[in-house]
Motif scaffolding. Structure first.
Motif, PDB file in Angstrom:
ATOM      1  N   TYR A 270       0.808  -1.219   0.000  1.00 15.39           N
ATOM      2  CA  TYR A 270       0.000   0.000   0.000  1.00 15.39           C
ATOM      3  C   TYR A 270       0.842   1.270   0.000  1.00 15.39           C
ATOM      4  N   LEU A 271       1.893   1.302   0.820  1.00  7.53           N
ATOM      5  CA  LEU A 271       2.635   2.549   1.004  1.00  7.53           C
ATOM      6  C   LEU A 271       3.263   3.097  -0.276  1.00  7.53           C
ATOM      7  N   PRO A 272       3.903   2.270  -1.135  1.00 10.86           N
ATOM      8  CA  PRO A 272       4.493   2.864  -2.347  1.00 10.86           C
ATOM      9  C   PRO A 272       3.482   3.613  -3.202  1.00 10.86           C
ATOM     10  N   GLY A 273       2.300   3.048  -3.375  1.00 15.41           N
ATOM     11  CA  GLY A 273       1.291   3.734  -4.170  1.00 15.41           C
ATOM     12  C   GLY A 273       0.696   4.925  -3.453  1.00 15.41           C
ATOM     13  N   ALA A 274       0.469   4.775  -2.134  1.00 18.36           N
ATOM     14  CA  ALA A 274      -0.161   5.855  -1.375  1.00 18.36           C
ATOM     15  C   ALA A 274       0.750   7.064  -1.231  1.00 18.36           C
ATOM     16  N   LEU A 275       2.059   6.834  -1.167  1.00 13.72           N
ATOM     17  CA  LEU A 275       2.993   7.934  -0.942  1.00 13.72           C
ATOM     18  C   LEU A 275       3.613   8.479  -2.224  1.00 13.72           C
ATOM     19  N   ILE A 276       3.517   7.733  -3.322  1.00 11.44           N
ATOM     20  CA  ILE A 276       4.151   8.183  -4.568  1.00 11.44           C
ATOM     21  C   ILE A 276       3.127   8.341  -5.686  1.00 11.44           C
ATOM     22  N   GLY A 277       2.411   7.276  -5.992  1.00 10.12           N
ATOM     23  CA  GLY A 277       1.503   7.316  -7.134  1.00 10.12           C
ATOM     24  C   GLY A 277       0.268   8.170  -6.904  1.00 10.12           C
TER      25      GLY A 277
ATOM     26  N   LEU B  82      -8.185   5.906   0.549  1.00 12.61           N
ATOM     27  CA  LEU B  82      -9.204   5.056   1.165  1.00 12.61           C
ATOM     28  C   LEU B  82      -9.734   4.039   0.166  1.00 12.61           C
ATOM     29  N   TRP B  83      -9.982   4.492  -1.061  1.00 10.19           N
ATOM     30  CA  TRP B  83     -10.457   3.571  -2.095  1.00 10.19           C
ATOM     31  C   TRP B  83      -9.442   2.470  -2.379  1.00 10.19           C
ATOM     32  N   ALA B  84      -8.162   2.787  -2.297  1.00 16.87           N
ATOM     33  CA  ALA B  84      -7.133   1.781  -2.563  1.00 16.87           C
ATOM     34  C   ALA B  84      -6.960   0.827  -1.385  1.00 16.87           C
ATOM     35  N   LEU B  85      -7.134   1.336  -0.165  1.00 21.35           N
ATOM     36  CA  LEU B  85      -6.884   0.516   1.017  1.00 21.35           C
ATOM     37  C   LEU B  85      -7.973  -0.518   1.244  1.00 21.35           C
ATOM     38  N   VAL B  86      -9.223  -0.125   1.090  1.00 25.21           N
ATOM     39  CA  VAL B  86     -10.328  -1.040   1.397  1.00 25.21           C
ATOM     40  C   VAL B  86     -10.307  -2.284   0.506  1.00 25.21           C
ATOM     41  N   PRO B  87     -10.214  -2.152  -0.833  1.00 25.12           N
ATOM     42  CA  PRO B  87     -10.142  -3.377  -1.650  1.00 25.12           C
ATOM     43  C   PRO B  87      -8.922  -4.233  -1.336  1.00 25.12           C
TER      44      PRO B  87
ATOM     45  N   LEU C   2      -7.445  -4.593   1.573  1.00 29.47           N
ATOM     46  CA  LEU C   2      -7.713  -5.328   2.807  1.00 29.47           C
ATOM     47  C   LEU C   2      -8.662  -6.496   2.577  1.00 29.47           C
ATOM     48  N   LEU C   3      -9.608  -6.325   1.664  1.00 27.68           N
ATOM     49  CA  LEU C   3     -10.638  -7.338   1.459  1.00 27.68           C
ATOM     50  C   LEU C   3     -10.218  -8.441   0.495  1.00 27.68           C
ATOM     51  N   THR C   4      -9.193  -8.193  -0.316  1.00 31.78           N
ATOM     52  CA  THR C   4      -8.847  -9.166  -1.360  1.00 31.78           C
ATOM     53  C   THR C   4      -7.448  -9.748  -1.226  1.00 31.78           C
ATOM     54  N   ARG C   5      -6.594  -9.215  -0.389  1.00 33.52           N
ATOM     55  CA  ARG C   5      -5.210  -9.695  -0.350  1.00 33.52           C
ATOM     56  C   ARG C   5      -5.158 -11.128   0.170  1.00 33.52           C
ATOM     57  N   THR C   6      -4.194 -11.877  -0.338  1.00 29.04           N
ATOM     58  CA  THR C   6      -3.998 -13.272   0.051  1.00 29.04           C
ATOM     59  C   THR C   6      -2.583 -13.439   0.575  1.00 29.04           C
TER      60      THR C   6
ATOM     61  N   GLU D 205       6.063 -20.970  13.177  1.00 28.89           N
ATOM     62  CA  GLU D 205       7.203 -21.882  13.260  1.00 28.89           C
ATOM     63  C   GLU D 205       7.188 -22.705  14.538  1.00 28.89           C
ATOM     64  N   GLN D 206       6.630 -22.165  15.614  1.00 30.92           N
ATOM     65  CA  GLN D 206       6.592 -22.902  16.876  1.00 30.92           C
ATOM     66  C   GLN D 206       5.567 -24.031  16.822  1.00 30.92           C
ATOM     67  N   ALA D 207       4.357 -23.714  16.366  1.00 32.03           N
ATOM     68  CA  ALA D 207       3.304 -24.733  16.279  1.00 32.03           C
ATOM     69  C   ALA D 207       3.408 -25.559  15.009  1.00 32.03           C
ATOM     70  N   ARG D 208       4.263 -25.133  14.058  1.00 28.21           N
ATOM     71  CA  ARG D 208       4.452 -25.817  12.778  1.00 28.21           C
ATOM     72  C   ARG D 208       3.120 -25.955  12.034  1.00 28.21           C
ATOM     73  N   THR D 209       2.435 -24.830  11.907  1.00 27.60           N
ATOM     74  CA  THR D 209       1.155 -24.791  11.210  1.00 27.60           C
ATOM     75  C   THR D 209       1.151 -23.649  10.203  1.00 27.60           C
ATOM     76  N   LEU D 210       0.242 -23.761   9.233  1.00 27.35           N
ATOM     77  CA  LEU D 210       0.065 -22.747   8.199  1.00 27.35           C
ATOM     78  C   LEU D 210      -1.394 -22.327   8.166  1.00 27.35           C
ATOM     79  N   ARG D 211      -1.603 -21.045   7.863  1.00 23.53           N
ATOM     80  CA  ARG D 211      -2.957 -20.531   7.668  1.00 23.53           C
ATOM     81  C   ARG D 211      -3.002 -19.735   6.373  1.00 23.53           C
ATOM     82  N   LEU D 212      -4.003 -20.014   5.551  1.00 20.77           N
ATOM     83  CA  LEU D 212      -4.217 -19.256   4.321  1.00 20.77           C
ATOM     84  C   LEU D 212      -5.237 -18.171   4.607  1.00 20.77           C
ATOM     85  N   ARG D 213      -4.797 -16.918   4.509  1.00 16.70           N
ATOM     86  CA  ARG D 213      -5.671 -15.777   4.773  1.00 16.70           C
ATOM     87  C   ARG D 213      -6.062 -15.117   3.458  1.00 16.70           C
ATOM     88  N   LYS D 214      -7.356 -14.953   3.261  1.00 16.05           N
ATOM     89  CA  LYS D 214      -7.879 -14.208   2.117  1.00 16.05           C
ATOM     90  C   LYS D 214      -8.770 -13.107   2.657  1.00 16.05           C
ATOM     91  N   GLY D 215      -8.345 -11.880   2.447  1.00 16.69           N
ATOM     92  CA  GLY D 215      -9.074 -10.768   3.030  1.00 16.69           C
ATOM     93  C   GLY D 215      -8.916 -10.771   4.538  1.00 16.69           C
TER      94      GLY D 215
END
Length: 256
Positions: free
Chosen positions: A34-41, A97-102, A104-108, A114-124
């Motif tokens: 987010y930051l490169p686009g929010a601060l430059i573009g 705001l328009w760039a941040l909300v989508p 947050l809702l779509t990133r994967t 490493e301690q519990a040796r588990t993985l979680r797939l987060r979408k949004g």
């Protein structure tokens, strides 16, 4: 002669981003993308569109003055530069705001504990899948931007591999280092650092372009050109002068 400097041994140690609880982020974080686009573009776009927003502030001020309001805010909006500045800031905030909300809702992203040796797939904002580290069948990805990370997991009772797709795995060094940490934790050989792979990818593209140019001129290819751009450019320019009749040919040179 251009040479590639030896890699710093410290640079090969992965340095991924982590959550507050210590989980490794396999993929880019919201902040990293987010930051490169929010601060430059976005500021540049807002600046270009600021005259339209400034005109809106001007019309709002005129309507307020006509209604008999002439307070501090109306006086501050009197200069044109103030209208343009506030217009640019308002557009910047709106676009951010328009760039941040989508995002947050779509990133994967994949979170590795490493301690519990588990993985979680987060979408949004939700966790879509879970797996144990020992269930990872493969974890691959390219280091360039726009590439995908592919992680295959399969539980002992399952026949088919579930494939997790992580967009922009090569967004930056920290994003790719998350994949490298996962590869090492799962018992695979970790990939080389992103900067090394990106440099090699660029070298391959340059070599392919140089080979094509050499083939067009009938210029003999030498292996040193694959690692020495200056040597290729010097020989390429010389062959062009030969073909143009401005320099005498040598043995093996193409004829005009």
């Amino acid at each position: 002669m251009s040479t590639t400097p030896p890699a710093d041994p410290a640079a090969t140690v992965p340095a991924p981003r982590r959550t507050r609880t210590g989980e490794v982020l396999v993929g880019p974080s919201v902040r990293g993308r987010y930051l490169p686009g929010a601060l430059i573009g976005l500021p540049l776009v807002s600046l270009l569109l600021s005259p339209f927003a400034g005109a809106g502030f001007q019309q709002w001020r005129i309507s307020r003055v006509r209604d008999g309001h002439d307070g501090l805010l109306e006086q501050l909006l009197t200069p044109a530069w103030t209208q343009l500045l506030l217009g640019a800031l308002a557009l910047w905030a709106l676009f951010a705001l328009w760039a941040l909300v989508p995002l947050l809702l779509t990133r994967t992203v994949v979170l590795l504990d490493e301690q519990a040796r588990t993985l979680r797939l987060r979408k949004g904002l939700r966790t879509r899948d879970r797996a144990a580290l020992g269930e990872v069948e493969y974890a691959v990805g390219e280091a360039v931007r726009g590439s995908l990370g592919l992680i295959g997991v399969r539980a002992p009772e399952q026949q088919e591999v579930r494939q997790w797709v992580v967009p922009e795995i090569g967004w930056d060094a920290a994003s790719f280092d998350g994949l490298r940490v996962l590869q090492a934790a799962a018992g695979f050989r970790p990939a080389l650092p992103r900067e090394v792979l990106v440099r090699e990818e660029r070298r391959g593209r340059v070599e392919a372009a140089h080979r094509e140019l050499a083939a067009r001129l009938g210029m003999p290819w030498r292996e040193e050109y694959a690692h020495d751009e200056d040597a290729f450019q010097a020989e390429f320019d010389r062959v062009r002068r030969v073909l143009g009749g401005r320099e005498g040919p040598r043995d093996g040179d193409p004829r005009p």
